[in-house]
Scaffold this motif. Structure first.
Motif: not given
Ligand SMILES: Cc1cc2nc3c(=O)[nH]c(=O)nc-3n(C[C@H](O)[C@H](O)[C@H](O)COP(=O)(O)O)c2cc1C
Length: 334
Positions: A184, A207, A209, A232
């Protein structure tokens, strides 16, 4: 401006809004999802659920399938490496009637990858195709897929995978443009979202960040994706959906809620979690969420430490109630 309330469709499901809650394992349970829907998330998603656990009717796994009708449209996300088991799980999911079945082709966690599922499938498009076709052919619900850009930097397959998935009958693709190996700490590569959008006709969900309204608009502009997905940044911050929607529609920033408003939402989250899951199951789950609600608040490290040391969800509720009362008293002296 995006006129985000123009109704769009994924499969035959009408979607009003363009901002989706990402699946987050351990965090996006029914209680949190409903709060996000009330705050304007257009779709919510369960965390990834093991297809084998569904087929074996494992009690713990089946708990993850619970959702409140008011959460709809909701995607239930499943993972697995066997086309047969994924197909069986898809058939069983019909009984629960979620709005979509989402296939996880992106999880990098070693317990999932070791079994050949999640992001491990990014290394094998033949297997990905078999899994996707098996789920689509055994479900009357629209099936979506969530992918990463590839397994590693020498294996960026997002465009090829998306074209193939569209051909399998997948109704929409979410793309988190990091590889399975990317941490990340490295930024996601939004140019890959654009490449996918240019390559397919089905809706593309960008999707990675998005931390607030400005980045949300930037992703739409840079990638031309149809929807965006926030992960997040929604934790301890579910009003982000309202703020993004407002910005996309009105072009100006909706103010952040006050400390008091944030604590009120936090209390609603605690009470609903206890009501839905009982004190026992809610305690550690709430500790994870509450720390984020308290982010940026003066003295939060000490408060979080105290909360981590508490034994029950009721004690957590009392602590937040006291904080709120103290804050109201302070305000009345202003
Ligand atoms: C704690 C955590 C749990 C996650 N669990 C899943 C999950 O169950 N299924 C999935 O497809 N992605 C999961 N992800 C990925 C997120 O859905 C997302 O793709 C990723 O965090 C990037 O998006 P963001 O920058 O908005 O967080 C998880 C990410 C985090 C940080």
């Amino acid at each position: 401006m995006f006129y985000i309330f123009i109704v769009m469709k994924i499969g035959d499901v009408k979607i009003s809004g363009r901002v989706i809650l990402a699946p987050l394992s351990g965090l996006t349970d029914s209680t949190f999802r409903l709060i996000c829907r009330k705050m304007g998330a257009a779709i919510v998603s369960s965390e990834m659920i093991c297809a084998e656990g569904i087929v074996k009717e494992n009690t713990r796994t089946l708990r993850y399938l619970f959702f409140d009708r008011r959460e709809k449209p909701i995607a239930v996300q499943i993972y697995g490496d066997s086309p047969g088991i994924m197909a069986e799980a898809a058939k069983m999911l019909e009984r629960f009637s979620p709005s979509f079945i989402d296939i996880n082709f992106g999880c990098p966690a070693s317990k999932v990858v070791k079994k050949g599922a999640g992001s491990a499938i990014l290394r094998d498009l033949v297997k990905m195709e078999k899994v996707a076709r098996a789920v689509v052919e055994n479900s009357s619900l629209p099936v979506t897929a969530k992918i990463r850009s590839g397994w590693c930097k020498n294996n960026i397959i997002a465009v090829d995978a998306s074209i193939m998935l569209e051909d399998c009958g997948i109704a929409a693709i979410s793309i988190h443009p990091r590889t399975s190996k990317t941490e990340y700490s490295e930024p996601s590569d939004w140019s890959i979202i654009k490449d996918v959008k240019m390559a397919v006709k089905i809706p593309v969900i960008g999707n990675g960040d998005i931390t607030g309204p400005v980045e949300a608009e930037k992703m739409f502009k840079e990638t031309e994706c149809d929807f965006i997905m926030v992960g997040r940044a929604s934790i301890g911050n579910p009003w982000i959906f309202k703020r993004i929607n407002y910005y996309l529609n009105e072009g100006v920033l909706f103010p952040e809620p006050s400390f008091e408003e944030k604590l009120e939402i936090c209390l609603e989250h605690i009470r609903d979690a206890i009501k839905n899951n009982g004190e026992f199951y809610s305690t550690s789950y709430l500790k994870k969420h509450i720390q984020f609600y308290l982010k940026g608040i003066r003295g939060n490290h000490e408060i979080i430490k105290e909360i981590i040391g508490l034994y029950s969800a009721k004690e957590i509720e009392l602590k937040i109630k006291n904080l709120l009362t103290k804050n109201k008293l302070l305000d009345s002296y202003d």
